[in-house]
Scaffold this active site. Structure first.
Site, PDB file in Angstrom:
ATOM      1  N   TRP A 131       0.856  -1.203   0.000  1.00 13.24           N
ATOM      2  CA  TRP A 131       0.000   0.000   0.000  1.00 13.24           C
ATOM      3  C   TRP A 131       0.882   1.240   0.000  1.00 13.24           C
ATOM      4  CZ3 TRP A 131      -4.691  -0.877  -1.399  1.00 13.24           C
ATOM      5  CH2 TRP A 131      -5.649   0.145  -1.336  1.00 13.24           C
ATOM      6  N   ASP A 176       0.270  11.122  -0.110  1.00 11.81           N
ATOM      7  CA  ASP A 176      -0.795  12.120  -0.010  1.00 11.81           C
ATOM      8  C   ASP A 176      -2.118  11.442   0.345  1.00 11.81           C
ATOM      9  OD1 ASP A 176      -1.072  10.850  -2.593  1.00 11.81           O
ATOM     10  OD2 ASP A 176      -2.342  12.507  -3.216  1.00 11.81           O
ATOM     11  N   GLU A 220      -1.212   8.141  -3.431  1.00 13.35           N
ATOM     12  CA  GLU A 220      -0.505   7.923  -4.691  1.00 13.35           C
ATOM     13  C   GLU A 220       0.894   8.535  -4.756  1.00 13.35           C
ATOM     14  OE1 GLU A 220      -4.409   7.670  -7.605  1.00 13.35           O
ATOM     15  OE2 GLU A 220      -3.462   9.611  -7.302  1.00 13.35           O
TER      16      GLU A 220
HETATM   17  C1  NOJ Z   1      -6.433   2.862  -4.347  1.00 12.07           C
HETATM   18  C2  NOJ Z   1      -6.434   4.185  -3.636  1.00 12.07           C
HETATM   19  O1  NOJ Z   1      -7.301   4.143  -2.577  1.00 12.07           O
HETATM   20  C3  NOJ Z   1      -6.806   5.269  -4.597  1.00 12.07           C
HETATM   21  O2  NOJ Z   1      -6.814   6.499  -3.948  1.00 12.07           O
HETATM   22  C4  NOJ Z   1      -5.793   5.286  -5.691  1.00 12.07           C
HETATM   23  O3  NOJ Z   1      -6.108   6.269  -6.623  1.00 12.07           O
HETATM   24  C5  NOJ Z   1      -5.754   3.930  -6.373  1.00 12.07           C
HETATM   25  N1  NOJ Z   1      -5.505   2.899  -5.407  1.00 12.07           N
HETATM   26  C6  NOJ Z   1      -4.698   3.905  -7.468  1.00 12.07           C
HETATM   27  O4  NOJ Z   1      -3.414   4.124  -6.907  1.00 12.07           O
END
Ligand code: NOJ
Ligand code: NOJ
Length: 582
Positions: A144, A200, A204
């Site tokens: 993540w 952020d 991302e």
């Molecule tokens: C999941 C995240 O929660 C979202 O904010 C993001 O845009 C996407 N992944 C792609 O990175």
């Protein structure tokens, strides 16, 4: 009028109104019908009894019940804290006293989650930066974007709001025994790590982020005030020292040539982003006027930013195409977004309205609108010929502006209303092509954003947090960047002094004034004879320093040789425990 004509007239009116619906949704009635739906939507997503959150521990907020595309059946510290801030505000203002049980559950849940070791670390090694957890309060261990350092700040803000209420009710014991230890964990994390990079709020970009920095600043300020109230003066001093540094850093996000707030220091985008509008509403202070230092909603910088941000969505969504050039439109996270193809978000569009309602509230309170060269373009949307100046509430310009801006704010609510499916459910996004719901259904944060926007529309705002009268310190400690990494060092020295003497710190690097006794830094004494001061100094460096005594006439007594030496780590924070050498 004869009955038949009256009936025909009424029918005609009804037809005209329904034909016009596209640009004339009845915002009052939407607010009225959607408020209980949004409130129920929030509560359905809170364990253990929420209708859509089975399996969530007591007080755990699920982001959404959606388990596929996307799987949001987790609890994010950011979402949960923003949601509970809204609920706590309703509780402390007396609007809904039935929320107490949920609030107590939330406190317990967060106290448990704080202690869970996770891929970001343990409680004391960075674990508070972990963005999300499983809904049974265990760690999420998949890959993540971590850490995300807004979570601890937002959680502190929510809990401090509750603590301040309890103190006003003379219930100090629950605050000191239960709340303060949790709040202190978060504040210490913010104090020690604000100048490290972070993902952020959209998970991302790993750099520095305006939203994160702004909410960190807020948490340290209100945390320092609470610490002082609780007699924790040395903690208060550390929080204030770092709040000053954070406030300095916050200024650097302003982009004067583009006339907007750059959302992130990295990421390679324009930096035009809902991040900044969300920061403005979540750091609104009813007592801070239109102060640009903290980017208050009616500050010239926040208004200029609102214009640039909203305008960036006019041309990229089909559903905005038929709306006029100065109409409230649907907006998303940032114009370059491709997540779920890149659509409008309810919470972003509501935030546009909320910022303007907050601004209107302040203009009315202070009794005037100030137009500067920075905010002129924003105001020209309503009065093309307007020029910089101060327009008192008795002027016709004030009346025209406030009425036009209120309608404009309502148009953001209206476009969300138009794209709210019957039944009132709010997902995360709606299609930029046709307005149908997209991505996670029943997003808790979407519902909370509706509630706070509606409250703001009704003139109901949160308590002040201490933004009033803040000024940017004259010298800013540089933030930690990859080129210039720093660590926060809390210098502490045991030094006995006589009346008129104070202890100062000076040392071998810029941050320690390069041995210049004239600019040496005054330390605070809270717990005499311990003197304390937190300073950001270069990471991975060997630093030399000394304490000095200055008497009432400025005469200096140096600490005896040799110099103190500190080898700083690559990141994190540390404290010294020195004794003044006579
Ligand atoms: C999941 C995240 O929660 C979202 O904010 C993001 O845009 C996407 N992944 C792609 O990175
Ligand atoms: C993705 C969003 O980008 C992020 O801000 C949010 O925390 C999660 N979804 C959960 O709602």
């Amino acid at each position: 009028m004869r009955p038949l004509f009256k009936l025909i007239g009424t029918l005609y009116l009804a037809v005209v109104l329904s034909v016009q619906q596209g640009d004339d949704v009845d915002v009052d009635s939407y607010v009225q019908s959607e408020t209980p739906i949004a409130k129920a939507g929030v509560l359905a997503n809170i364990g253990p009894d929420g209708a859509l959150s089975s399996g969530a521990a007591p007080g755990v907020v699920i982001a959404s019940p959606s388990t596929t595309n996307p799987d949001y059946l987790f609890t994010w510290t950011r979402d949960s804290s923003l949601v509970f801030k809204a609920l706590i505000d309703q509780y402390v203002s007396g609007q809904d006293t039935s929320l107490l049980g949920h609030i107590e559950n939330f406190i317990t849940a967060e106290s448990i989650i704080q202690q869970v070791s996770n891929p970001s670390g343990t409680l004391t090694t960075g674990g508070l930066g972990e963005p999300k957890f499983n809904i049974d309060e265990t760690a999420f261990t998949g890959p993540w974007g971590r850490p995300q350092r807004d979570g601890p700040a937002l959680r502190a803000t929510a809990l401090i709001t509750f603590a301040n209420f309890l103190l006003s009710q003379n219930n100090e014991s629950f605050v000191t025994q239960t709340l303060w230890p949790i709040i202190q964990n978060d504040l210490n994390y913010v104090q020690d790590n604000w100048n490290q990079t972070t993902f952020d709020l959209w998970e991302e970009i790993d750099s520095s982020s305006f939203f994160t920095t702004a909410v960190q600043h807020r948490s340290l300020r209100e945390g320092a005030t609470l610490a002082t109230t609780l007699g924790q003066t040395s903690l208060a001093s550390g929080y204030t020292t770092q709040a000053e540094n954070v406030l300095c850093f916050l200024q650097s996000f302003w982009n004067p040539s583009g006339s907007y707030i750059t959302a992130n220091t990295g990421g390679g985008r324009t930096g035009i982003d809902a991040n900044t509008v969300l920061a403005s509403i979540h750091t609104f202070d009813v007592n801070a006027g239109c102060d640009a230092t903290t980017f208050q909603p009616c500050s010239d910088k926040a208004l200029a930013n609102h214009l640039v941000y909203v305008d960036s969505f006019r041309g990229i969504y089909d559903i905005n195409a038929d709306l006029g050039p100065a109409a409230g439109v649907a907006t998303g996270r940032y114009p370059e977004d491709i997540y779920q193809v890149g659509n409008p978000w309810y919470l972003a569009t509501f935030a546009n309205a909320e910022q303007l309602y907050a601004a209107l509230h302040t203009w009315t309170t202070v009794g005037s609108i100030e137009v500067t060269s920075i905010s002129q373009a924003f105001f020209q949307q309503f009065i093309p010929s307007i020029t910089p100046g101060t327009y008192p509430s008795s002027s016709s310009t004030f009346t025209s502006l406030t009425s036009a801006i209120r309608s404009y704010a309502d148009e953001f609510i209206a476009i969300n209303a138009q794209n709210t499916p019957s039944g009132g459910g709010l997902s995360e996004q709606y299609s930029k092509a046709d307005g149908t719901p997209v991505s996670a259904n029943d997003l808790t944060w979407s519902y909370a954003s509706a509630l706070t926007a509606f409250q703001a529309r009704g003139g109901v705002f949160s308590n002040s947090w201490g933004a009033q009268g803040l000024t940017v310190p004259s010298s800013c400690v540089p933030p930690s960047t990859s080129e210039n990494p720093t660590v926060a060092v809390t210098f502490q020295v045991d030094a006995t002094t006589v009346f008129g003497q104070n202890i100062y710190l000076v040392g071998s690097v810029d941050a320690l004034q390069n041995w210049d006794t004239n600019t040496a830094m005054l330390m605070s004494v809270e717990n005499y004879p311990i003197w304390i001061l937190t300073v950001n100094v270069p990471a991975s460096s060997s630093i030399q320093y000394k304490y000095i005594i200055k008497d009432g006439s400025g005469d200096v007594t140096w600490e005896a040789d040799p110099n103190n030496v500190l080898d700083t780590p690559a990141n994190g924070a540390l404290a010294t425990h020195d004794t003044f050498r006579n």
